[in-house]
Design an enzyme around this catalytic site. Structure first.
Site, PDB file in Angstrom:
ATOM      1  N   ARG A 109     -27.942  51.821   6.077  1.00 38.51           N
ATOM      2  CA  ARG A 109     -26.985  51.531   7.008  1.00 38.51           C
ATOM      3  C   ARG A 109     -26.090  52.590   7.178  1.00 38.51           C
ATOM      4  O   ARG A 109     -25.785  53.337   6.079  1.00 38.51           O
ATOM      5  CB  ARG A 109     -25.957  50.405   6.596  1.00 38.51           C
ATOM      6  CG  ARG A 109     -24.752  50.332   7.346  1.00 38.51           C
ATOM      7  CD  ARG A 109     -24.166  48.941   7.142  1.00 38.51           C
ATOM      8  NE  ARG A 109     -23.528  48.581   6.013  1.00 38.51           N
ATOM      9  CZ  ARG A 109     -22.714  47.588   5.741  1.00 38.51           C
ATOM     10  NH1 ARG A 109     -22.798  46.653   6.615  1.00 38.51           N
ATOM     11  NH2 ARG A 109     -22.626  47.373   4.467  1.00 38.51           N
ATOM     12  N   LYS A 162     -23.990  40.222  10.165  1.00 37.93           N
ATOM     13  CA  LYS A 162     -22.705  39.568  10.819  1.00 37.93           C
ATOM     14  C   LYS A 162     -21.803  40.586  11.928  1.00 37.93           C
ATOM     15  O   LYS A 162     -21.725  40.324  12.908  1.00 37.93           O
ATOM     16  CB  LYS A 162     -21.714  39.201   9.998  1.00 37.93           C
ATOM     17  CG  LYS A 162     -22.210  38.194   8.523  1.00 37.93           C
ATOM     18  CD  LYS A 162     -21.175  37.858   7.729  1.00 37.93           C
ATOM     19  CE  LYS A 162     -20.647  38.892   6.540  1.00 37.93           C
ATOM     20  NZ  LYS A 162     -21.592  39.585   5.798  1.00 37.93           N
ATOM     21  N   ARG A 212     -21.830  43.177  -5.060  1.00 33.42           N
ATOM     22  CA  ARG A 212     -21.517  42.262  -3.826  1.00 33.42           C
ATOM     23  C   ARG A 212     -22.297  41.097  -3.681  1.00 33.42           C
ATOM     24  O   ARG A 212     -22.013  39.919  -3.405  1.00 33.42           O
ATOM     25  CB  ARG A 212     -21.624  42.909  -2.710  1.00 33.42           C
ATOM     26  CG  ARG A 212     -20.169  44.059  -2.497  1.00 33.42           C
ATOM     27  CD  ARG A 212     -20.823  45.106  -1.520  1.00 33.42           C
ATOM     28  NE  ARG A 212     -20.784  44.817  -0.227  1.00 33.42           N
ATOM     29  CZ  ARG A 212     -21.526  45.445   0.554  1.00 33.42           C
ATOM     30  NH1 ARG A 212     -22.191  46.696   0.278  1.00 33.42           N
ATOM     31  NH2 ARG A 212     -21.661  45.038   1.855  1.00 33.42           N
ATOM     32  N   ARG A 234     -21.198  53.574   3.681  1.00 35.62           N
ATOM     33  CA  ARG A 234     -20.010  53.071   3.482  1.00 35.62           C
ATOM     34  C   ARG A 234     -19.798  53.031   1.758  1.00 35.62           C
ATOM     35  O   ARG A 234     -21.214  52.953   1.246  1.00 35.62           O
ATOM     36  CB  ARG A 234     -20.097  51.253   3.822  1.00 35.62           C
ATOM     37  CG  ARG A 234     -19.376  51.183   4.926  1.00 35.62           C
ATOM     38  CD  ARG A 234     -19.436  49.801   5.326  1.00 35.62           C
ATOM     39  NE  ARG A 234     -19.246  48.474   4.489  1.00 35.62           N
ATOM     40  CZ  ARG A 234     -19.403  47.419   4.655  1.00 35.62           C
ATOM     41  NH1 ARG A 234     -19.456  46.963   6.048  1.00 35.62           N
ATOM     42  NH2 ARG A 234     -19.022  46.497   3.923  1.00 35.62           N
ATOM     43  N   ARG A 241     -14.889  32.914   2.692  1.00 28.61           N
ATOM     44  CA  ARG A 241     -15.914  33.828   1.653  1.00 28.61           C
ATOM     45  C   ARG A 241     -15.716  32.792   0.223  1.00 28.61           C
ATOM     46  O   ARG A 241     -16.695  32.868  -0.485  1.00 28.61           O
ATOM     47  CB  ARG A 241     -15.610  35.009   1.374  1.00 28.61           C
ATOM     48  CG  ARG A 241     -16.986  35.913   1.259  1.00 28.61           C
ATOM     49  CD  ARG A 241     -16.495  37.614   1.158  1.00 28.61           C
ATOM     50  NE  ARG A 241     -16.157  37.827   2.376  1.00 28.61           N
ATOM     51  CZ  ARG A 241     -16.926  39.056   2.586  1.00 28.61           C
ATOM     52  NH1 ARG A 241     -18.054  39.632   2.021  1.00 28.61           N
ATOM     53  NH2 ARG A 241     -16.871  39.753   4.032  1.00 28.61           N
TER      54      ARG A 241
END
Ligand code: AP5
Ligand code: MG
Length: 217
Positions: free
Chosen positions: A127, A13, A171, A160, A88
């Site tokens: 990431r 996203k 998550r 992160r 969400r």
């Protein structure tokens, strides 16, 4: 143009939002970015937000809806916006419907980036993000020119806090059913475009552009 980017954690996203907002001149409304900024404060609410994010848990709907309502009311969102990570949950989607009805603007399109679990784990595990300008990288799929340093601003890259394996597991669990529920909700309304998000970044980009513009460029 009121557009939603929908997808599980790691679906791409933020990566795709970065060019969409430039090309279409839309403000990028990312609830994740807003919560990460709010979590840096010293107040009790900041501390609560920090613990939701770091644990991989959803922030309660009431607070989430309030920050989006305030953000959408700002001047730069009067001509449209790109929502990344909101809605969400069904209550969030219903609240967004109410917000749009109040200002008499329709939802233009919901782009759903569909990516399988194994690929999501590979993406979140590799990431790296820039704490300076927010640019996103991946150790293998989108490496920076110099290892560990942002191409855009030269800041040292970080991982992160919610990309730790235990938080990632929470998550994905938290978002799985909610995402399927929203896909059904928007599909029934005829505004959903389902795209294969597990292709290389450029191919996903071309598919999104074609969906938003209809010219395939
Ligand atoms: P948020 O920041 O929105 O996190 P998320 O939804 O978990 O999504 P991510 O940002 O992790 O993934 P992304 O889809 O943006 O992927 P990216 O482009 O970075 O939310 C964080 C937290 O805030 C939530 O957990 C919750 O606590 C709270 N929150 C936020 N919104 C909320 C809401 N509405 N309600 C309640 N709570 C809320 O890409 C991932 C990696 O893959 C990168 O390394 C990238 O380089 C790479 N990559 C991207 N595309 C490709 C590709 N096509 N091929 C190969 N690699 C790719
Ligand atoms: Mg993101």
């Amino acid at each position: 143009m009121q557009v939603i980017l929908l997808g599980l954690p790691g679906a791409g996203k933020g990566t795709q939002a970065a060019w969409i907002v430039e090309d279409f001149g839309l403000p990028h409304i990312s609830t994740g970015d807003m919560f990460r900024a709010a979590a840096k404060g010293e107040s009790q609410v900041s501390g609560e937000i920090r613990s939701y994010i770091e644990g991989g848990l959803l922030v309660p709907d009431e607070l989430t809806i309030r920050i989006v309502r305030d953000r959408i009311a700002q001047d730069d969102a009067k001509e449209g916006f790109l929502l990344d990570g909101f809605p969400r949950t069904r209550p969030q989607a219903q609240a967004l419907d109410n917000m749009l009805a109040e200002v008499g603007r329709p939802l233009s399109r919901v782009i759903y980036l569909e990516v399988g679990r194994e690929e999501l784990l590979r993406r979140l595990g590799g990431r790296w993000v820039c704490p300076g300008c927010g640019a996103t990288y991946h150790a293998v799929f989108q490496p920076p020119r110099s290892a560990g340093v942002c191409n855009e601003c030269g800041t040292a890259l970080q991982q992160r806090a919610d990309d730790r394996p235990d938080a990632v597991r929470v998550r994905l669990e938290q978002n799985w059913d909610n995402t399927q529920s929203l896909v059904a909700f928007y599909e029934a309304r005829g505004v959903l475009t389902r795209l294969a998000g597990d292709q290389p970044i450029d191919r996903v980009r071309r598919a999104i552009r074609a969906a938003l513009r209809g010219d395939g460029q």
